[in-house]
Design a protein around this motif. Structure first.
Motif, PDB file in Angstrom:
ATOM      1  N   ALA A 150      95.808  16.306  99.862  1.00  0.00           N
ATOM      2  CA  ALA A 150      95.883  17.301  98.786  1.00  0.00           C
ATOM      3  C   ALA A 150      95.836  18.716  99.358  1.00  0.00           C
ATOM      4  N   MET A 151      94.976  18.944 100.338  1.00  0.00           N
ATOM      5  CA  MET A 151      94.891  20.272 100.952  1.00  0.00           C
ATOM      6  C   MET A 151      96.170  20.598 101.714  1.00  0.00           C
ATOM      7  N   ARG A 152      96.714  19.587 102.385  1.00  0.00           N
ATOM      8  CA  ARG A 152      97.935  19.800 103.174  1.00  0.00           C
ATOM      9  C   ARG A 152      99.144  20.090 102.273  1.00  0.00           C
ATOM     10  N   VAL A 153      99.275  19.329 101.198  1.00  0.00           N
ATOM     11  CA  VAL A 153     100.423  19.458 100.298  1.00  0.00           C
ATOM     12  C   VAL A 153     100.421  20.801  99.561  1.00  0.00           C
ATOM     13  N   THR A 154      99.224  21.328  99.253  1.00  0.00           N
ATOM     14  CA  THR A 154      99.130  22.564  98.463  1.00  0.00           C
ATOM     15  C   THR A 154      98.829  23.793  99.321  1.00  0.00           C
ATOM     16  N   ALA A 155      98.828  23.633 100.636  1.00  0.00           N
ATOM     17  CA  ALA A 155      98.422  24.724 101.533  1.00  0.00           C
ATOM     18  C   ALA A 155      99.294  25.965 101.391  1.00  0.00           C
ATOM     19  N   HIS A 156     100.542  25.789 100.957  1.00  0.00           N
ATOM     20  CA  HIS A 156     101.463  26.922 100.844  1.00  0.00           C
ATOM     21  C   HIS A 156     101.212  27.761  99.586  1.00  0.00           C
ATOM     22  N   ASN A 157     100.428  27.234  98.642  1.00  0.00           N
ATOM     23  CA  ASN A 157     100.151  27.966  97.403  1.00  0.00           C
ATOM     24  C   ASN A 157      99.058  29.006  97.636  1.00  0.00           C
ATOM     25  N   SER A 158      99.151  30.135  96.955  1.00  0.00           N
ATOM     26  CA  SER A 158      98.170  31.201  97.179  1.00  0.00           C
ATOM     27  C   SER A 158      97.796  31.962  95.911  1.00  0.00           C
ATOM     28  N   ARG A 159      98.480  31.710  94.789  1.00  0.00           N
ATOM     29  CA  ARG A 159      98.193  32.477  93.571  1.00  0.00           C
ATOM     30  C   ARG A 159      96.830  32.130  92.986  1.00  0.00           C
ATOM     31  N   ALA A 160      96.414  30.879  93.122  1.00  0.00           N
ATOM     32  CA  ALA A 160      95.125  30.434  92.587  1.00  0.00           C
ATOM     33  C   ALA A 160      94.561  29.361  93.514  1.00  0.00           C
ATOM     34  N   ILE A 161      93.232  29.230  93.518  1.00  0.00           N
ATOM     35  CA  ILE A 161      92.583  28.273  94.419  1.00  0.00           C
ATOM     36  C   ILE A 161      91.570  27.443  93.637  1.00  0.00           C
ATOM     37  N   LEU A 162      91.678  26.132  93.771  1.00  0.00           N
ATOM     38  CA  LEU A 162      90.723  25.194  93.182  1.00  0.00           C
ATOM     39  C   LEU A 162      89.878  24.620  94.306  1.00  0.00           C
ATOM     40  N   LEU A 163      88.568  24.911  94.274  1.00  0.00           N
ATOM     41  CA  LEU A 163      87.646  24.380  95.279  1.00  0.00           C
ATOM     42  C   LEU A 163      86.873  23.221  94.674  1.00  0.00           C
ATOM     43  N   ILE A 164      86.911  22.075  95.344  1.00  0.00           N
ATOM     44  CA  ILE A 164      86.236  20.879  94.864  1.00  0.00           C
ATOM     45  C   ILE A 164      85.109  20.549  95.841  1.00  0.00           C
ATOM     46  N   ALA A 165      83.878  20.699  95.368  1.00  0.00           N
ATOM     47  CA  ALA A 165      82.712  20.447  96.220  1.00  0.00           C
ATOM     48  C   ALA A 165      82.372  18.955  96.183  1.00  0.00           C
ATOM     49  N   VAL A 166      82.593  18.274  97.301  1.00  0.00           N
ATOM     50  CA  VAL A 166      82.292  16.842  97.404  1.00  0.00           C
ATOM     51  C   VAL A 166      81.419  16.611  98.631  1.00  0.00           C
ATOM     52  N   ALA A 167      80.541  15.600  98.544  1.00  0.00           N
ATOM     53  CA  ALA A 167      79.571  15.369  99.625  1.00  0.00           C
ATOM     54  C   ALA A 167      78.946  16.712  99.984  1.00  0.00           C
ATOM     55  N   TYR A 168      78.495  17.407  98.950  1.00  0.00           N
ATOM     56  CA  TYR A 168      78.018  18.781  99.099  1.00  0.00           C
ATOM     57  C   TYR A 168      76.609  18.936  98.548  1.00  0.00           C
ATOM     58  N   THR A 169      75.793  19.684  99.262  1.00  0.00           N
ATOM     59  CA  THR A 169      74.587  20.306  98.710  1.00  0.00           C
ATOM     60  C   THR A 169      74.481  21.668  99.385  1.00  0.00           C
ATOM     61  N   SER A 170      73.854  22.590  98.731  1.00  0.00           N
ATOM     62  CA  SER A 170      73.738  23.928  99.281  1.00  0.00           C
ATOM     63  C   SER A 170      72.872  23.933 100.544  1.00  0.00           C
ATOM     64  N   THR A 171      71.815  23.133 100.551  1.00  0.00           N
ATOM     65  CA  THR A 171      70.944  23.098 101.735  1.00  0.00           C
ATOM     66  C   THR A 171      71.698  22.541 102.945  1.00  0.00           C
ATOM     67  N   ASP A 172      72.561  21.542 102.733  1.00  0.00           N
ATOM     68  CA  ASP A 172      73.377  21.016 103.830  1.00  0.00           C
ATOM     69  C   ASP A 172      74.360  22.081 104.311  1.00  0.00           C
ATOM     70  N   GLU A 173      74.926  22.831 103.377  1.00  0.00           N
ATOM     71  CA  GLU A 173      75.863  23.901 103.742  1.00  0.00           C
ATOM     72  C   GLU A 173      75.183  24.955 104.612  1.00  0.00           C
ATOM     73  N   ILE A 174      73.975  25.354 104.231  1.00  0.00           N
ATOM     74  CA  ILE A 174      73.248  26.378 104.984  1.00  0.00           C
ATOM     75  C   ILE A 174      72.872  25.863 106.369  1.00  0.00           C
ATOM     76  N   ALA A 175      72.399  24.607 106.438  1.00  0.00           N
ATOM     77  CA  ALA A 175      72.039  24.012 107.732  1.00  0.00           C
ATOM     78  C   ALA A 175      73.266  23.906 108.635  1.00  0.00           C
ATOM     79  N   HIS A 176      74.396  23.497 108.050  1.00  0.00           N
ATOM     80  CA  HIS A 176      75.649  23.389 108.812  1.00  0.00           C
ATOM     81  C   HIS A 176      76.066  24.752 109.365  1.00  0.00           C
ATOM     82  N   ALA A 177      75.998  25.781 108.510  1.00  0.00           N
ATOM     83  CA  ALA A 177      76.409  27.125 108.932  1.00  0.00           C
ATOM     84  C   ALA A 177      75.501  27.661 110.032  1.00  0.00           C
ATOM     85  N   ALA A 178      74.201  27.431 109.904  1.00  0.00           N
ATOM     86  CA  ALA A 178      73.254  27.894 110.923  1.00  0.00           C
ATOM     87  C   ALA A 178      73.501  27.176 112.252  1.00  0.00           C
TER      88      ALA A 178
END
Length: 269
Positions: A150-178
Motif C-alpha cells: 500500500a505504501m509503495r503503490v501510493t508513494a507518488h501521491n502527495s496531496r493528502a496523507i493517511l497515516l495508519i498506526a499499527v503495532a503502535y504505542t507512544s511509549t514504544d515510539e519514544i523508546a525507538h526514537a531514543a
C-alpha cells in the motif's frame, strides 16, 4: 419496458439528489474555510463492537461499518482541505489478547488494507499517500507485506496523507526514537531534534485535533509526544456513527480555540 423506465427515472433522481447534496456540502465547506482549517486530524476509532451490539449485527460487522465511515469521513476531510489524517488501528497492547482474537484482527486488517487499495475513487481522486507507522516487524507476514505494498503503490501521491498506526504505542515510539538517536550519535549530546527525527510520526506535523469517539477520554498510549498543543475531543457518537455534522462541529470548535492553541505552541518553542 415500464419497469425499466421507472428504474431509469429513479436512477436519474438519485444522481440529481446526490449532485445537489455534494454541491451543498461544497458550499458549506467554502463558508467554513473562511476560518482556519486544521491540517492534521487524528482519530482513535472507538465503538465498533458496541455499534454492532447496539444494532444486533454479526461478529466483525461493526468493524466493517467503521471502515465505511472512515472512507466517507476521509472524503469529507480532503474536500475541506485537511491534508493529514491519522487513525489508531492496532495497539501493541492488543497482542496480549487471546491468540485466536489477535489472528482475527490480523485477518480483518489484511482485508481492510486490500479494501483501501480498491477504493481508487478516494485514493487517486484526492491523491492520498498511505503511510503505516509503528513497529511493523510485529505484524504477521501477510499484513506487513500488504502494508508495504500500500505504501509503495501510493508513494507518488502527495496531496493528502493517511497515516495508519499499527503495532503502535507512544511509549514504544519514544523508546525507538531514543534508541536510534543513540546509535546515530555514538557519543555526544542527543538533542530534541535528534529524537523527533526518528519518531514513527515524523512524516507528519503534530495533530491539530485528536478525536476519540464513543465519549471515551483516555488517550490509550496514542500520540502522547505529539499532542501537547492539540485540541482533544471525545464526541459521544460511536465510530461508525461519525459523519458530516460531527466533522463540521469539530472544525468549528477548533476555529474557536485556535488562537489559544497557537499561543500555547509558541510558548513551547
Amino acid at each position: 419496458m415500464e419497469s425499466k423506465s421507472k428504474s431509469n427515472s429513479n436512477s436519474i433522481v438519485v444522481r440529481l439528489f446526490g449532485s445537489w447534496v455534494s454541491y451543498m456540502r461544497r458550499c458549506l465547506f467554502r463558508v467554513i474555510s473562511v476560518g482556519p482549517v486544521p491540517s492534521h486530524l487524528a482519530f482513535i476509532l472507538d465503538g465498533n463492537r458496541r455499534y454492532a451490539r447496539k444494532w444486533g449485527l454479526g461478529e466483525g460487522m461493526g468493524h466493517r461499518a467503521g471502515f465505511l465511515s472512515l472512507m466517507t469521513l476521509m472524503k469529507y476531510c480532503y474536500e475541506l482541505g485537511v491534508k493529514y489524517i491519522t487513525i489508531y488501528a492496532f495497539s501493541i497492547d492488543n497482542f496480549k489478547r487471546k491468540p485466536d482474537e489477535v489472528q482475527g484482527v490480523m485477518d480483518l486488517m489484511l482485508e481492510k488494507i486490500e479494501g483501501l487499495l480498491k477504493e481508487e475513487r478516494i485514493v487517486n481522486q484526492y491523491g492520498v499517500r498511505v503511510e503505516f507507522v509503528g513497529n511493523l516487524k510485529l505484524l504477521s507476514d501477510p499484513v506487513r507485506n500488504a502494508a508495504e505494498k500500500a505504501m509503495r503503490v501510493t508513494a507518488h501521491n502527495s496531496r493528502a496523507i493517511l497515516l495508519i498506526a499499527v503495532a503502535y504505542t507512544s511509549t514504544d515510539e519514544i523508546a525507538h526514537a531514543a534508541h536510534q538517536s543513540c546509535l546515530d550519535k555514538n557519543e555526544g549530546v542527543i538533542r530534541l531534534a535528534d529524537v523527533e527525527r526518528h519518531m514513527y510520526m515524523g512524516v507528519a506535523p503534530d495533530p491539530d485535533i485528536l478525536v476519540r469517539t464513543s465519549g471515551e477520554t483516555r488517550l490509550s498510549n496514542f500520540l502522547l509526544w505529539q499532542t501537547s498543543s492539540s485540541l482533544l475531543s471525545s464526541p459521544k457518537a460511536l465510530w461508525p456513527e461519525m459523519g458530516l455534522r460531527h466533522l463540521v462541529w469539530l472544525v468549528l470548535n477548533f476555529q474557536r480555540v485556535q488562537p489559544y492553541l497557537e499561543t500555547k505552541k509558541k510558548k513551547l518553542l
